[in-house]
Scaffold this motif. Structure first.
Motif, PDB file in Angstrom:
ATOM      1  N   PRO A  66      33.304 -81.450   8.040  1.00  0.00           N
ATOM      2  CA  PRO A  66      34.274 -82.530   8.192  1.00  0.00           C
ATOM      3  C   PRO A  66      34.656 -83.172   6.860  1.00  0.00           C
ATOM      4  O   PRO A  66      33.831 -83.317   5.958  1.00  0.00           O
ATOM      5  CB  PRO A  66      33.542 -83.537   9.082  1.00  0.00           C
ATOM      6  N   ALA A  67      35.925 -83.534   6.754  1.00  0.00           N
ATOM      7  CA  ALA A  67      36.438 -84.305   5.630  1.00  0.00           C
ATOM      8  C   ALA A  67      37.189 -85.500   6.208  1.00  0.00           C
ATOM      9  O   ALA A  67      38.069 -85.333   7.069  1.00  0.00           O
ATOM     10  CB  ALA A  67      37.365 -83.455   4.757  1.00  0.00           C
ATOM     11  N   PHE A  68      36.819 -86.679   5.783  1.00  0.00           N
ATOM     12  CA  PHE A  68      37.422 -87.898   6.335  1.00  0.00           C
ATOM     13  C   PHE A  68      38.504 -88.434   5.392  1.00  0.00           C
ATOM     14  O   PHE A  68      38.402 -88.285   4.181  1.00  0.00           O
ATOM     15  CB  PHE A  68      36.324 -88.953   6.545  1.00  0.00           C
ATOM     16  N   PRO A  69      39.564 -89.026   5.955  1.00  0.00           N
ATOM     17  CA  PRO A  69      39.773 -89.363   7.375  1.00  0.00           C
ATOM     18  C   PRO A  69      40.371 -88.233   8.221  1.00  0.00           C
ATOM     19  O   PRO A  69      40.538 -88.406   9.418  1.00  0.00           O
ATOM     20  CB  PRO A  69      40.768 -90.526   7.298  1.00  0.00           C
ATOM     21  N   ARG A  70      40.675 -87.100   7.631  1.00  0.00           N
ATOM     22  CA  ARG A  70      41.368 -86.033   8.357  1.00  0.00           C
ATOM     23  C   ARG A  70      40.663 -85.644   9.646  1.00  0.00           C
ATOM     24  O   ARG A  70      41.309 -85.484  10.692  1.00  0.00           O
ATOM     25  CB  ARG A  70      41.487 -84.799   7.448  1.00  0.00           C
ATOM     26  N   ASP A  71      39.344 -85.486   9.598  1.00  0.00           N
ATOM     27  CA  ASP A  71      38.609 -84.959  10.747  1.00  0.00           C
ATOM     28  C   ASP A  71      37.858 -86.037  11.526  1.00  0.00           C
ATOM     29  O   ASP A  71      36.942 -85.715  12.297  1.00  0.00           O
ATOM     30  CB  ASP A  71      37.618 -83.894  10.275  1.00  0.00           C
ATOM     31  N   LEU A  72      38.237 -87.282  11.344  1.00  0.00           N
ATOM     32  CA  LEU A  72      37.507 -88.356  12.010  1.00  0.00           C
ATOM     33  C   LEU A  72      37.539 -88.224  13.527  1.00  0.00           C
ATOM     34  O   LEU A  72      36.546 -88.499  14.214  1.00  0.00           O
ATOM     35  CB  LEU A  72      38.098 -89.706  11.591  1.00  0.00           C
ATOM     36  N   ASP A  73      38.654 -87.753  14.088  1.00  0.00           N
ATOM     37  CA  ASP A  73      38.764 -87.631  15.545  1.00  0.00           C
ATOM     38  C   ASP A  73      37.816 -86.586  16.124  1.00  0.00           C
ATOM     39  O   ASP A  73      37.574 -86.581  17.342  1.00  0.00           O
ATOM     40  CB  ASP A  73      40.202 -87.281  15.940  1.00  0.00           C
ATOM     41  N   ASP A  74      37.267 -85.708  15.293  1.00  0.00           N
ATOM     42  CA  ASP A  74      36.304 -84.719  15.793  1.00  0.00           C
ATOM     43  C   ASP A  74      35.027 -85.389  16.303  1.00  0.00           C
ATOM     44  O   ASP A  74      34.267 -84.784  17.068  1.00  0.00           O
ATOM     45  CB  ASP A  74      35.940 -83.720  14.694  1.00  0.00           C
ATOM     46  N   LEU A  75      34.793 -86.626  15.869  1.00  0.00           N
ATOM     47  CA  LEU A  75      33.594 -87.350  16.290  1.00  0.00           C
ATOM     48  C   LEU A  75      33.797 -88.108  17.596  1.00  0.00           C
ATOM     49  O   LEU A  75      32.819 -88.568  18.207  1.00  0.00           O
ATOM     50  CB  LEU A  75      33.167 -88.343  15.204  1.00  0.00           C
ATOM     51  N   GLU A  76      35.045 -88.240  18.034  1.00  0.00           N
ATOM     52  CA  GLU A  76      35.362 -89.054  19.205  1.00  0.00           C
ATOM     53  C   GLU A  76      34.569 -88.608  20.438  1.00  0.00           C
ATOM     54  O   GLU A  76      34.397 -87.421  20.696  1.00  0.00           O
ATOM     55  CB  GLU A  76      36.861 -88.951  19.509  1.00  0.00           C
ATOM     56  N   GLY A  77      34.083 -89.581  21.207  1.00  0.00           N
ATOM     57  CA  GLY A  77      33.422 -89.278  22.463  1.00  0.00           C
ATOM     58  C   GLY A  77      31.911 -89.410  22.424  1.00  0.00           C
ATOM     59  O   GLY A  77      31.336 -90.009  21.514  1.00  0.00           O
ATOM     60  N   ARG A  78      31.291 -88.835  23.437  1.00  0.00           N
ATOM     61  CA  ARG A  78      29.859 -89.022  23.678  1.00  0.00           C
ATOM     62  C   ARG A  78      29.045 -87.833  23.177  1.00  0.00           C
ATOM     63  O   ARG A  78      29.378 -86.677  23.464  1.00  0.00           O
ATOM     64  CB  ARG A  78      29.620 -89.226  25.180  1.00  0.00           C
ATOM     65  N   TRP A  79      27.947 -88.144  22.475  1.00  0.00           N
ATOM     66  CA  TRP A  79      27.043 -87.137  21.922  1.00  0.00           C
ATOM     67  C   TRP A  79      25.612 -87.464  22.332  1.00  0.00           C
ATOM     68  O   TRP A  79      25.240 -88.630  22.452  1.00  0.00           O
ATOM     69  CB  TRP A  79      27.122 -87.118  20.402  1.00  0.00           C
ATOM     70  N   ASP A 212      23.595 -98.436   7.188  1.00  0.00           N
ATOM     71  CA  ASP A 212      23.104 -97.065   7.251  1.00  0.00           C
ATOM     72  C   ASP A 212      24.252 -96.149   6.875  1.00  0.00           C
ATOM     73  O   ASP A 212      25.423 -96.508   7.016  1.00  0.00           O
ATOM     74  CB  ASP A 212      22.619 -96.747   8.664  1.00  0.00           C
ATOM     75  N   THR A 213      23.934 -94.983   6.364  1.00  0.00           N
ATOM     76  CA  THR A 213      24.960 -94.002   6.036  1.00  0.00           C
ATOM     77  C   THR A 213      24.688 -92.709   6.784  1.00  0.00           C
ATOM     78  O   THR A 213      23.554 -92.429   7.184  1.00  0.00           O
ATOM     79  CB  THR A 213      25.001 -93.702   4.519  1.00  0.00           C
ATOM     80  N   LEU A 214      25.737 -91.933   6.982  1.00  0.00           N
ATOM     81  CA  LEU A 214      25.609 -90.621   7.604  1.00  0.00           C
ATOM     82  C   LEU A 214      26.523 -89.660   6.876  1.00  0.00           C
ATOM     83  O   LEU A 214      27.747 -89.834   6.869  1.00  0.00           O
ATOM     84  CB  LEU A 214      25.993 -90.668   9.081  1.00  0.00           C
ATOM     85  N   ALA A 215      25.927 -88.652   6.247  1.00  0.00           N
ATOM     86  CA  ALA A 215      26.685 -87.597   5.586  1.00  0.00           C
ATOM     87  C   ALA A 215      26.788 -86.431   6.549  1.00  0.00           C
ATOM     88  O   ALA A 215      25.767 -85.849   6.935  1.00  0.00           O
ATOM     89  CB  ALA A 215      25.995 -87.174   4.290  1.00  0.00           C
ATOM     90  N   LEU A 216      27.996 -86.090   6.980  1.00  0.00           N
ATOM     91  CA  LEU A 216      28.208 -85.005   7.933  1.00  0.00           C
ATOM     92  C   LEU A 216      28.191 -83.671   7.202  1.00  0.00           C
ATOM     93  O   LEU A 216      28.969 -83.441   6.274  1.00  0.00           O
ATOM     94  CB  LEU A 216      29.532 -85.179   8.664  1.00  0.00           C
ATOM     95  N   ARG A 217      27.306 -82.779   7.639  1.00  0.00           N
ATOM     96  CA  ARG A 217      27.160 -81.466   7.013  1.00  0.00           C
ATOM     97  C   ARG A 217      27.832 -80.359   7.810  1.00  0.00           C
ATOM     98  O   ARG A 217      28.205 -79.324   7.252  1.00  0.00           O
ATOM     99  CB  ARG A 217      25.671 -81.141   6.843  1.00  0.00           C
ATOM    100  N   TYR A 218      27.990 -80.597   9.127  1.00  0.00           N
ATOM    101  CA  TYR A 218      28.553 -79.557   9.991  1.00  0.00           C
ATOM    102  C   TYR A 218      29.039 -80.210  11.269  1.00  0.00           C
ATOM    103  O   TYR A 218      28.383 -81.100  11.813  1.00  0.00           O
ATOM    104  CB  TYR A 218      27.500 -78.496  10.318  1.00  0.00           C
ATOM    105  N   CYS A 219      30.204 -79.783  11.765  1.00  0.00           N
ATOM    106  CA  CYS A 219      30.683 -80.248  13.060  1.00  0.00           C
ATOM    107  C   CYS A 219      31.711 -79.255  13.585  1.00  0.00           C
ATOM    108  O   CYS A 219      32.725 -78.993  12.922  1.00  0.00           O
ATOM    109  CB  CYS A 219      31.296 -81.646  12.963  1.00  0.00           C
ATOM    110  N   ASP A 220      31.442 -78.693  14.782  1.00  0.00           N
ATOM    111  CA  ASP A 220      32.381 -77.743  15.377  1.00  0.00           C
ATOM    112  C   ASP A 220      32.950 -78.253  16.691  1.00  0.00           C
ATOM    113  O   ASP A 220      33.531 -77.503  17.461  1.00  0.00           O
ATOM    114  CB  ASP A 220      31.731 -76.373  15.573  1.00  0.00           C
ATOM    115  N   GLY A 221      32.788 -79.535  16.945  1.00  0.00           N
ATOM    116  CA  GLY A 221      33.283 -80.131  18.179  1.00  0.00           C
ATOM    117  C   GLY A 221      32.245 -80.241  19.262  1.00  0.00           C
ATOM    118  O   GLY A 221      32.319 -81.123  20.113  1.00  0.00           O
ATOM    119  N   ASP A 222      31.250 -79.342  19.261  1.00  0.00           N
ATOM    120  CA  ASP A 222      30.164 -79.363  20.250  1.00  0.00           C
ATOM    121  C   ASP A 222      28.800 -79.590  19.618  1.00  0.00           C
ATOM    122  O   ASP A 222      27.847 -79.936  20.317  1.00  0.00           O
ATOM    123  CB  ASP A 222      30.127 -78.052  21.037  1.00  0.00           C
TER     124      ASP A 222
END
Length: 240
Positions: A66-79, A212-222
């Motif tokens: 993920p690269a923000f803000p471009r991919d921010l919507d990939d995080l939307e919803g429940r995990w 707190d911080t969170l560095a996203l290393r991988y996200c494929d939607g699931d």
């Protein structure tokens, strides 16, 4: 809550690709570890290795990182939390300090979810807490009709606001919390403002004590993998 992806536009790694094989191995490895609480040091090392390999494949393919803000919507919803190093290897966080036990003489921690609301830049962490097993076995909770009636679970929801700290990193600050269970429901949910405790957005700056911080290393939607906090805690979430 799930992100809907049009047919033919799946973000998952292609079948039989190296990324798909590593991803499957990671999910299989952590499937029986109860979010890391049953993980041995060997399990923790292997999960770290697989996560790093998946990150390398993402960089090689130019996808799933993920690269923000471009991919921010990939995080939307429940995990749902599938694994965290905070519960692994004897309860250490980043091998620097003691983590939190999921089962103590006072309480038992159930599932942990996160719900991202990207338009509002908010995320809710939802934790199910129940009385310890020994207390439930005694049957004492069943003698409280109208209060718990066999359901003594408590839901704690902690809400944070986030901002983009770097192209791949989010920074969070506490806003408020809510506690719900059957007894409290008679009077409405119990809410408490965390901002009044010095945990609000005015402290959202690098190295502030209650952020707190969170560095996203991988996200494929699931599946998403991130490294959070000052102690480098590895966190793996799956779409709920």
């Amino acid at each position: 809550d799930a992100v809907v992806v049009a047919e033919g536009q799946s973000k998952l790694p292609p079948p039989l690709s190296a990324a798909a094989e590593i991803r499957a191995a990671l999910i299989a490895r952590l499937s029986d570890l109860d979010r890391g609480s049953r993980a041995t040091a060997e399990d923790a090392e292997e999960i770290e290795r697989l996560a790093e390999r998946l990150e390398e494949e993402a960089a090689k393919e130019g996808r799933w990182r993920p690269a923000f803000p471009r991919d921010l919507d990939d995080l939307e919803g429940r995990w749902r939390l599938a694994y965290t190093s905070a519960f692994a290897g004897g309860g250490s966080i980043g091998a620097r300090r003691r983590g939190t036990s999921l089962d103590t003489p006072l309480l038992q921690v159930g599932e942990i979810h996160q719900v991202y609301r990207t338009k509002d830049r908010h995320v809710d962490t939802i934790v199910s807490v129940r009385p310890p097993a020994w207390l439930r076995k005694l049957g004492l909770l069943d003698v409280l009709p109208g209060l718990v009636e066999g359901d003594a679970d408590t839901t704690v929801m902690l809400t944070q606001r986030f901002e983009i700290a770097r192209f791949d990193t989010l920074r969070f600050a506490w806003i408020d919390g809510t506690v719900r269970n059957r007894a409290i429901a008679l009077f409405g949910a119990l809410k408490f403002p965390l901002a009044l405790l010095g945990m609000g957005m005015d402290g959202m700056k690098e190295d502030a004590p209650f952020t707190d911080t969170l560095a996203l290393r991988y996200c494929d939607g699931d599946l998403r993998i991130g490294v959070g906090g000052r102690n480098g805690e590895l966190r793996v979430f799956v779409r709920a």
